[in-house]
Design an enzyme around this catalytic site. Structure first.
Site, PDB file in Angstrom:
ATOM      1  N   LYS A  13      48.735  43.121  54.420  1.00  0.00           N
ATOM      2  CA  LYS A  13      47.829  43.799  55.464  1.00  0.00           C
ATOM      3  C   LYS A  13      46.182  43.165  55.052  1.00  0.00           C
ATOM      4  CE  LYS A  13      48.386  47.968  53.643  1.00  0.00           C
ATOM      5  NZ  LYS A  13      49.321  47.698  52.415  1.00  0.00           N
ATOM      6  N   ARG A  87      46.974  56.643  56.588  1.00  0.00           N
ATOM      7  CA  ARG A  87      48.158  56.373  55.520  1.00  0.00           C
ATOM      8  C   ARG A  87      49.100  57.769  55.485  1.00  0.00           C
ATOM      9  NH1 ARG A  87      46.313  52.405  52.086  1.00  0.00           N
ATOM     10  NH2 ARG A  87      47.684  52.166  50.336  1.00  0.00           N
ATOM     11  N   ARG A 126      49.375  38.724  42.509  1.00  0.00           N
ATOM     12  CA  ARG A 126      48.114  38.844  43.535  1.00  0.00           C
ATOM     13  C   ARG A 126      46.609  38.646  42.486  1.00  0.00           C
ATOM     14  NH1 ARG A 126      46.785  43.821  47.271  1.00  0.00           N
ATOM     15  NH2 ARG A 126      47.547  44.895  45.688  1.00  0.00           N
ATOM     16  N   ARG A 159      43.974  43.222  40.141  1.00  0.00           N
ATOM     17  CA  ARG A 159      43.854  44.723  40.336  1.00  0.00           C
ATOM     18  C   ARG A 159      44.624  45.618  39.251  1.00  0.00           C
ATOM     19  NH1 ARG A 159      44.488  46.004  46.541  1.00  0.00           N
ATOM     20  NH2 ARG A 159      45.463  47.917  45.823  1.00  0.00           N
ATOM     21  N   ARG A 170      53.300  53.695  44.009  1.00  0.00           N
ATOM     22  CA  ARG A 170      52.750  53.314  45.265  1.00  0.00           C
ATOM     23  C   ARG A 170      53.800  53.096  46.463  1.00  0.00           C
ATOM     24  NH1 ARG A 170      49.025  48.247  43.625  1.00  0.00           N
ATOM     25  NH2 ARG A 170      48.528  48.448  46.142  1.00  0.00           N
TER      26      ARG A 170
END
Ligand code: AP5
Length: 217
Positions: A13, A87, A126, A159, A170
């Site tokens: 996203k 969400r 990431r 992160r 998640r």
């Protein structure tokens, strides 16, 4: 254009939103980025959000809806692309109500579909720039110099919610609470499923195809 980008953690996203913003000149509103900024600033909102984010749960609807409604009010006329919000179905309803009060609506919803088994690989690799928010990957989308942001030379960070256990939570939260948002929009708006298992450029081509058609319509 008012766009919502839906998708599981790691669907891309944030990556696609940055490209949409560059091409169409929209405002990028990422609920996750806004929450992370609040945490850095040590605000009450940031403190409230911390335990939810660190465990992979959702921050309560009332907190998020108020925060995002404030951000949307600041939006320039060209429009916005929402990343990570709404969400839950409740958030989607509240967003629709707030827009309708100003004679506005969501024009298009892009649902980035990714297989669960690809998510883990994307999250562990990431790396993000704490300065400009640019997102990289150690294998898939490398910066020019290892661990350094191409845009501003800042050292990239990982992160804290990208560890395997939190990612699993998640993902579970996504399936339980966010997938129903796709059905909500299928009844209320124009929704396109995008195959986000493809590489970033191929995914961007699919996204731009839908947005170009909307611009021309
Ligand atoms: P948030 O920051 O929104 O996280 P998320 O939705 O889990 O999404 P991510 O940012 O992890 O992934 P992404 O889809 O943007 O992928 P990216 O482009 O980075 O939310 C964090 C937390 O905040 C939540 O858990 C919750 O607690 C709270 N929160 C936020 N919004 C909320 C709300 N509305 N309500 C309640 N709570 C809320 O890509 C991932 C990696 O893959 C990168 O390394 C990238 O380089 C790479 N990559 C991207 N695309 C591709 C591709 N096509 N091929 C190969 N690699 C790719």
């Amino acid at each position: 254009m008012r766009i919502v980008l839906l998708g599981a953690p790691g669907a891309g996203k944030g990556t696609q939103c940055k490209r949409i913003v560059d091409k169409y000149g929209l405002l990028h509103l990422s609920s996750g980025d806004i929450l992370r900024q609040q945490r850095v600033e040590g605000s009450e909102l940031g403190k409230k959000a911390k335990s939810y984010m660190d465990s992979g749960a959702l921050v309560p609807d009332e907190v998020i809806v108020e925060m995002m409604a404030d951000e949307i009010k600041k939006t320039p006329r060209a429009g916005f692309v929402l990343d990570g919000f709404p969400r839950t179905v409740e958030q989607a309803r509240e967003l629709d109500k707030a827009l309708a009060a100003n004679g506005q609506k969501i024009d298009i919803v892009l649902n980035l579909k990714i297989d669960d088994n690809i998510v883990a690989q994307r999250m562990t690799g990431r790396r993000s720039c704490p300065e400009c928010g640019a997102v990289y990957h150690t294998e898939n989308l490398k910066p020019k110099v290892e661990a350094i942001c191409d845009n501003d030379g800042t050292e990239l960070i990982q992160r804290p919610d990208d560890g395997p256990e939190v990612v699993a939570n998640r993902l579970q939260t996504y399936h339980l609470q966010t997938e129903p948002v796709v059905d909500y929009y299928k009844n209320n708006s124009t929704v396109y499923d995008i195959d986000a298992n493809k590489d970033a450029d191929q995914t961007t081509a699919l996204v731009f195809e839908k947005l170009d058609a909307l611009v021309k319509a």
